[in-house]
Design an enzyme around this catalytic site. Structure first.
Site, PDB file in Angstrom:
ATOM      1  N   LYS A 226       0.824  -1.220   0.000  1.00 31.56           N
ATOM      2  CA  LYS A 226       0.000   0.000   0.000  1.00 31.56           C
ATOM      3  C   LYS A 226       0.855   1.266   0.000  1.00 31.56           C
ATOM      4  O   LYS A 226       2.010   1.265   0.397  1.00 31.56           O
ATOM      5  CB  LYS A 226      -1.002  -0.038   1.161  1.00 31.56           C
ATOM      6  CG  LYS A 226      -2.142  -1.005   0.824  1.00 31.56           C
ATOM      7  CD  LYS A 226      -3.406  -0.807   1.588  1.00 31.56           C
ATOM      8  CE  LYS A 226      -4.483  -1.722   0.964  1.00 31.56           C
ATOM      9  NZ  LYS A 226      -5.672  -1.892   1.782  1.00 31.56           N
ATOM     10  N   ARG A 260      -4.279 -10.024   3.876  1.00 31.90           N
ATOM     11  CA  ARG A 260      -4.528 -10.023   2.427  1.00 31.90           C
ATOM     12  C   ARG A 260      -3.278  -9.489   1.739  1.00 31.90           C
ATOM     13  O   ARG A 260      -2.920  -8.331   1.940  1.00 31.90           O
ATOM     14  CB  ARG A 260      -5.748  -9.141   2.142  1.00 31.90           C
ATOM     15  CG  ARG A 260      -6.168  -9.071   0.685  1.00 31.90           C
ATOM     16  CD  ARG A 260      -7.336  -8.104   0.545  1.00 31.90           C
ATOM     17  NE  ARG A 260      -7.758  -7.945  -0.825  1.00 31.90           N
ATOM     18  CZ  ARG A 260      -7.161  -7.149  -1.707  1.00 31.90           C
ATOM     19  NH1 ARG A 260      -6.124  -6.410  -1.359  1.00 31.90           N
ATOM     20  NH2 ARG A 260      -7.595  -7.084  -2.934  1.00 31.90           N
TER      21      ARG A 260
END
Ligand code: 7PM
Length: 282
Positions: A226, A260
């Site tokens: 991210k 995830r």
């Protein structure tokens, strides 16, 4: 022990598990564009990829056909169906893994569940009309995630007085909406939604207080590659493995049941070591 049934598969959520991201989008940011172009979809390549993810240690494969990237092209329902359903079908038929479907569309949820999907993963927390009803009828676990704003604009100027309190409050409200719609309490997974309408300070506060969310249900977190990692370490998206692994380990140590990730084998190694160290402690 906390065993949860994801369709036909039982998973012990007292230990951390890897959820592998299988992106069925043509969008080359992060890792899309491998199986989907504007004109065709390669189901057998996606299935081969899922198979190697299982061999690398994934307990879940998260199949998504809509990019939630800020500024991404919106996808039509038909397009999302065409990208997601055949892959869900191929994986459930051929592999021993829980198929999760990353969607906000009730129609996709319904068809995916009918094909054997074991988890509905919705970044919009089942807020689209009909989603709660479809999820309740599917009778499989759901993951509700927090997002401030909408994908197109969520990173423009995220604001909070008390990010942990506000994210908890939203998830509590959505959890109640799920229960009111007939979704079993034990089937609700919780995700604070790292990067979804959050600045770095907000993501950091949520990670520092991840344990505060544990009483709400099993935790699923997505931190892999991210942009927070990119900014904090000054790394492009293809240089974020070490940062992603560090945060996966921190999340697992602080109570995450499912992480995830894009880098399955590497993350599975980290979680394996964590398990060994914790089990051998007196
Ligand atoms: C652009 C922006 C591309 C965001 C990809 C993303 C999560 C998720 C995603 C998460 C749950 C990504 C995200 N992130 N589902 N789907 N939790 N439950 O970085 O954090 O993969 S998409």
């Amino acid at each position: 022990m906390s065993i949860l049934a994801f369709a036909s598969k039982q998973i012990d959520l007292s230990k951390p598990h890897v959820m592998a991201v299988l992106n069925m989008t043509p969008d080359s940011f992060s890792d899309g564009g491998k199986f989907v172009s504007e004109k065709s979809i390669d189901i057998s390549a996606a299935l081969r990829c899922a198979e190697s993810m299982v061999n690398e240690g994934a307990s879940f494969i998260d199949v998504g056909g809509e990019s939630t990237r800020p500024g991404a092209q919106p996808v039509s329902l038909q397009q999302e169906m065409d990208r997601v359903i055949p892959v869900v079908e191929a994986i459930t038929k051929n592999l021993d893994v829980v198929v999760s479907v990353d969607t906000s569309s009730p129609e996709v949820m319904r068809d995916a569940a009918a094909c054997g999907a074991g988890l509905l993963n919705d970044v919009r927390a089942l807020q689209r009309p009909g989603a709660l009803e479809v999820a309740a009828a599917a009778n499989i676990p759901v993951c509700i995630m927090h997002m401030q704003g909408l994908p197109e604009t969520m990173q423009e100027n995220p604001r909070y007085q008390d990010v942990v309190g506000e994210v908890k409050q939203f998830l509590q409200l959505r959890k109640q909406a799920c229960v009111d719609a007939g979704i079993a309490l034990h089937n609700i997974l919780i995700d604070p939604g790292f990067g979804f309408g959050k600045k770095d300070i907000h993501n950091i506060a949520l990670l520092q207080h991840l344990e505060d969310f544990k009483d709400m249900g099993p935790l699923l977190v997505g931190l892999s590659r991210k942009s927070m990692i990119g900014r904090l370490l000054d790394r492009d998206v293809d240089q974020r493995l070490a940062g992603s692994l560090a945060l996966a380990m921190l999340a697992a140590e602080n109570g995450a049941s499912i992480v995830r990730v894009h880098d399955v084998q590497e993350t599975a190694d980290v979680l394996k070591l964590l398990k060994i160290i914790k089990l051998s402690k007196n």
